[in-house]
Design a protein around this motif. Structure first.
Motif, PDB file in Angstrom:
ATOM      1  N   GLN A   1     -15.123 -11.870 -14.568  1.00  0.00           N
ATOM      2  CA  GLN A   1     -13.917 -11.389 -15.228  1.00  0.00           C
ATOM      3  C   GLN A   1     -12.963 -10.828 -14.182  1.00  0.00           C
ATOM      4  OE1 GLN A   1     -14.657  -9.017 -18.648  1.00  0.00           O
ATOM      5  NE2 GLN A   1     -12.554  -8.295 -18.840  1.00  0.00           N
ATOM      6  N   VAL A   2     -11.703 -11.192 -14.289  1.00  0.00           N
ATOM      7  CA  VAL A   2     -10.698 -10.753 -13.340  1.00  0.00           C
ATOM      8  C   VAL A   2     -10.078  -9.456 -13.812  1.00  0.00           C
ATOM      9  CG1 VAL A   2      -8.486 -11.315 -12.297  1.00  0.00           C
ATOM     10  CG2 VAL A   2     -10.205 -13.113 -12.623  1.00  0.00           C
ATOM     11  N   GLN A   3      -9.947  -8.518 -12.907  1.00  0.00           N
ATOM     12  CA  GLN A   3      -9.238  -7.279 -13.206  1.00  0.00           C
ATOM     13  C   GLN A   3      -8.073  -7.125 -12.253  1.00  0.00           C
ATOM     14  OE1 GLN A   3     -12.354  -4.194 -13.146  1.00  0.00           O
ATOM     15  NE2 GLN A   3     -12.049  -3.980 -15.346  1.00  0.00           N
ATOM     16  N   LEU A   4      -6.945  -6.739 -12.806  1.00  0.00           N
ATOM     17  CA  LEU A   4      -5.722  -6.539 -12.038  1.00  0.00           C
ATOM     18  C   LEU A   4      -5.264  -5.106 -12.246  1.00  0.00           C
ATOM     19  CD1 LEU A   4      -4.076  -9.862 -13.215  1.00  0.00           C
ATOM     20  CD2 LEU A   4      -4.945  -9.435 -10.918  1.00  0.00           C
ATOM     21  N   VAL A   5      -5.070  -4.378 -11.145  1.00  0.00           N
ATOM     22  CA  VAL A   5      -4.691  -2.971 -11.237  1.00  0.00           C
ATOM     23  C   VAL A   5      -3.420  -2.753 -10.431  1.00  0.00           C
ATOM     24  CG1 VAL A   5      -5.385  -0.591 -10.844  1.00  0.00           C
ATOM     25  CG2 VAL A   5      -7.100  -2.301 -11.515  1.00  0.00           C
ATOM     26  N   GLU A   6      -2.345  -2.465 -11.147  1.00  0.00           N
ATOM     27  CA  GLU A   6      -1.053  -2.235 -10.520  1.00  0.00           C
ATOM     28  C   GLU A   6      -0.829  -0.745 -10.279  1.00  0.00           C
ATOM     29  OE1 GLU A   6      -0.680  -5.701 -13.479  1.00  0.00           O
ATOM     30  OE2 GLU A   6      -1.446  -3.659 -13.525  1.00  0.00           O
ATOM     31  N   SER A   7      -0.087  -0.432  -9.227  1.00  0.00           N
ATOM     32  CA  SER A   7       0.238   0.960  -8.916  1.00  0.00           C
ATOM     33  C   SER A   7       1.518   1.008  -8.105  1.00  0.00           C
ATOM     34  CB  SER A   7      -0.911   1.621  -8.134  1.00  0.00           C
ATOM     35  OG  SER A   7      -1.113   0.965  -6.900  1.00  0.00           O
ATOM     36  N   GLY A   8       2.061   2.234  -7.976  1.00  0.00           N
ATOM     37  CA  GLY A   8       3.217   2.435  -7.115  1.00  0.00           C
ATOM     38  C   GLY A   8       4.536   2.642  -7.834  1.00  0.00           C
ATOM     39  N   GLY A   9       4.535   2.517  -9.157  1.00  0.00           N
ATOM     40  CA  GLY A   9       5.766   2.723  -9.890  1.00  0.00           C
ATOM     41  C   GLY A   9       6.180   4.185  -9.920  1.00  0.00           C
ATOM     42  N   GLY A  10       7.355   4.421 -10.506  1.00  0.00           N
ATOM     43  CA  GLY A  10       7.835   5.797 -10.616  1.00  0.00           C
ATOM     44  C   GLY A  10       9.295   5.826 -10.984  1.00  0.00           C
ATOM     45  N   LEU A  11       9.857   7.023 -10.879  1.00  0.00           N
ATOM     46  CA  LEU A  11      11.275   7.244 -11.150  1.00  0.00           C
ATOM     47  C   LEU A  11      12.020   7.291  -9.823  1.00  0.00           C
ATOM     48  CD1 LEU A  11      13.653   8.037 -13.009  1.00  0.00           C
ATOM     49  CD2 LEU A  11      12.890  10.422 -12.760  1.00  0.00           C
ATOM     50  N   VAL A  12      13.070   6.507  -9.724  1.00  0.00           N
ATOM     51  CA  VAL A  12      13.837   6.453  -8.483  1.00  0.00           C
ATOM     52  C   VAL A  12      15.314   6.347  -8.819  1.00  0.00           C
ATOM     53  CG1 VAL A  12      13.627   3.932  -8.309  1.00  0.00           C
ATOM     54  CG2 VAL A  12      13.997   5.292  -6.231  1.00  0.00           C
ATOM     55  N   GLN A  13      16.149   6.894  -7.951  1.00  0.00           N
ATOM     56  CA  GLN A  13      17.589   6.818  -8.162  1.00  0.00           C
ATOM     57  C   GLN A  13      18.121   5.433  -7.791  1.00  0.00           C
ATOM     58  OE1 GLN A  13      19.386  10.044  -5.950  1.00  0.00           O
ATOM     59  NE2 GLN A  13      18.971  11.513  -7.588  1.00  0.00           N
ATOM     60  N   PRO A  14      19.233   5.044  -8.373  1.00  0.00           N
ATOM     61  CA  PRO A  14      19.855   3.777  -7.962  1.00  0.00           C
ATOM     62  C   PRO A  14      20.079   3.736  -6.455  1.00  0.00           C
ATOM     63  CG  PRO A  14      20.904   4.606  -9.934  1.00  0.00           C
ATOM     64  CD  PRO A  14      19.969   5.694  -9.468  1.00  0.00           C
ATOM     65  N   GLY A  15      19.763   2.574  -5.875  1.00  0.00           N
ATOM     66  CA  GLY A  15      19.850   2.429  -4.426  1.00  0.00           C
ATOM     67  C   GLY A  15      18.566   2.762  -3.699  1.00  0.00           C
ATOM     68  N   GLY A  16      17.615   3.333  -4.400  1.00  0.00           N
ATOM     69  CA  GLY A  16      16.348   3.721  -3.787  1.00  0.00           C
ATOM     70  C   GLY A  16      15.375   2.571  -3.646  1.00  0.00           C
ATOM     71  N   SER A  17      14.180   2.911  -3.158  1.00  0.00           N
ATOM     72  CA  SER A  17      13.150   1.905  -2.896  1.00  0.00           C
ATOM     73  C   SER A  17      11.810   2.341  -3.475  1.00  0.00           C
ATOM     74  CB  SER A  17      12.982   1.701  -1.383  1.00  0.00           C
ATOM     75  OG  SER A  17      14.160   1.209  -0.789  1.00  0.00           O
ATOM     76  N   LEU A  18      11.006   1.342  -3.800  1.00  0.00           N
ATOM     77  CA  LEU A  18       9.620   1.548  -4.205  1.00  0.00           C
ATOM     78  C   LEU A  18       8.793   0.395  -3.668  1.00  0.00           C
ATOM     79  CD1 LEU A  18       9.796   2.623  -7.980  1.00  0.00           C
ATOM     80  CD2 LEU A  18       9.019   4.042  -6.075  1.00  0.00           C
ATOM     81  N   ARG A  19       7.503   0.661  -3.454  1.00  0.00           N
ATOM     82  CA  ARG A  19       6.577  -0.396  -3.074  1.00  0.00           C
ATOM     83  C   ARG A  19       5.434  -0.433  -4.080  1.00  0.00           C
ATOM     84  NH1 ARG A  19       2.163  -0.982   1.729  1.00  0.00           N
ATOM     85  NH2 ARG A  19       2.452  -3.211   2.191  1.00  0.00           N
ATOM     86  N   LEU A  20       5.323  -1.539  -4.769  1.00  0.00           N
ATOM     87  CA  LEU A  20       4.260  -1.723  -5.740  1.00  0.00           C
ATOM     88  C   LEU A  20       3.063  -2.412  -5.095  1.00  0.00           C
ATOM     89  CD1 LEU A  20       6.294  -2.989  -8.838  1.00  0.00           C
ATOM     90  CD2 LEU A  20       5.916  -0.634  -8.047  1.00  0.00           C
ATOM     91  N   SER A  21       1.883  -2.073  -5.578  1.00  0.00           N
ATOM     92  CA  SER A  21       0.653  -2.715  -5.110  1.00  0.00           C
ATOM     93  C   SER A  21      -0.140  -3.220  -6.304  1.00  0.00           C
ATOM     94  CB  SER A  21      -0.219  -1.725  -4.326  1.00  0.00           C
ATOM     95  OG  SER A  21       0.443  -1.245  -3.184  1.00  0.00           O
ATOM     96  N   CYS A  22      -0.872  -4.290  -6.093  1.00  0.00           N
ATOM     97  CA  CYS A  22      -1.745  -4.831  -7.137  1.00  0.00           C
ATOM     98  C   CYS A  22      -3.060  -5.244  -6.498  1.00  0.00           C
ATOM     99  CB  CYS A  22      -1.097  -6.020  -7.816  1.00  0.00           C
ATOM    100  SG  CYS A  22      -2.221  -6.928  -8.918  1.00  0.00           S
ATOM    101  N   ALA A  23      -4.121  -4.597  -6.931  1.00  0.00           N
ATOM    102  CA  ALA A  23      -5.452  -4.933  -6.446  1.00  0.00           C
ATOM    103  C   ALA A  23      -6.146  -5.837  -7.461  1.00  0.00           C
ATOM    104  CB  ALA A  23      -6.268  -3.662  -6.234  1.00  0.00           C
ATOM    105  N   ALA A  24      -6.685  -6.937  -6.978  1.00  0.00           N
ATOM    106  CA  ALA A  24      -7.357  -7.900  -7.852  1.00  0.00           C
ATOM    107  C   ALA A  24      -8.841  -7.952  -7.534  1.00  0.00           C
ATOM    108  CB  ALA A  24      -6.747  -9.281  -7.686  1.00  0.00           C
ATOM    109  N   SER A  25      -9.648  -7.920  -8.559  1.00  0.00           N
ATOM    110  CA  SER A  25     -11.094  -8.026  -8.371  1.00  0.00           C
ATOM    111  C   SER A  25     -11.510  -9.485  -8.443  1.00  0.00           C
ATOM    112  CB  SER A  25     -11.836  -7.236  -9.443  1.00  0.00           C
ATOM    113  OG  SER A  25     -11.630  -7.851 -10.706  1.00  0.00           O
ATOM    114  N   GLY A  26     -12.725  -9.754  -8.045  1.00  0.00           N
ATOM    115  CA  GLY A  26     -13.254 -11.085  -8.171  1.00  0.00           C
ATOM    116  C   GLY A  26     -12.868 -11.994  -7.012  1.00  0.00           C
ATOM    117  N   SER A  27     -13.319 -13.220  -7.076  1.00  0.00           N
ATOM    118  CA  SER A  27     -13.124 -14.158  -5.980  1.00  0.00           C
ATOM    119  C   SER A  27     -11.910 -15.053  -6.179  1.00  0.00           C
ATOM    120  CB  SER A  27     -14.371 -15.023  -5.834  1.00  0.00           C
ATOM    121  OG  SER A  27     -14.599 -15.744  -7.041  1.00  0.00           O
ATOM    122  N   ILE A  28     -11.072 -14.714  -7.172  1.00  0.00           N
ATOM    123  CA  ILE A  28      -9.968 -15.606  -7.494  1.00  0.00           C
ATOM    124  C   ILE A  28      -8.763 -15.394  -6.592  1.00  0.00           C
ATOM    125  CG2 ILE A  28     -10.655 -15.837  -9.900  1.00  0.00           C
ATOM    126  CD1 ILE A  28      -7.682 -13.641  -9.155  1.00  0.00           C
TER     127      ILE A  28
END
Length: 119
Positions: A1-28
């Protein structure tokens, strides 16, 4: 079974930056193109960026081209989305998934990560 876990979101002002990450389990992970999708309130979920298994082919939706950068680390089973020059219209829940030939998601969705762009 594949699991996908996203992180890194939040509240940011216009013009700002964010970096999202996604960790995937399994061999896929290493054999699949991976992508980031987003769903804004009242709208359908849509693909915003994708990257091939070897990182040599990348796709960006027109609305994010030049502002977002997708990357992946196959050794860590992780895909990233660097988001710069954020706009209020980027506000959405962001999800990652393996991407099929016509941009469709291949596995069950994770919980997503909320991105809110507001002053």
């Amino acid at each position: 079974q594949v699991q996908l876990v996203e992180s890194g979101g939040g509240l940011v002002q216009p013009g700002g930056s964010l970096r999202l990450s996604c960790a995937a389990s399994g061999s896929i992970f290493s054999i699949n193109a991976m992508g980031w999708y987003r769903q804004a309130p009242g709208k359908e979920r849509a693909l915003v960026a994708s990257i091939s298994s070897s990182s040599d082919v990348k796709y960006y939706a027109g609305s994010v081209k030049g502002r977002f950068t997708i990357s992946r680390d196959n050794a860590k089973n992780t895909v990233y989305l660097q988001m710069n020059s954020l706009k209020p219209e980027d506000t959405a829940i962001y999800y990652c998934n393996a991407v099929g030939r016509v941009g469709e998601a291949r596995y069950d969705w994770g919980q997503g990560t909320q991105v809110t762009v507001s002053s």
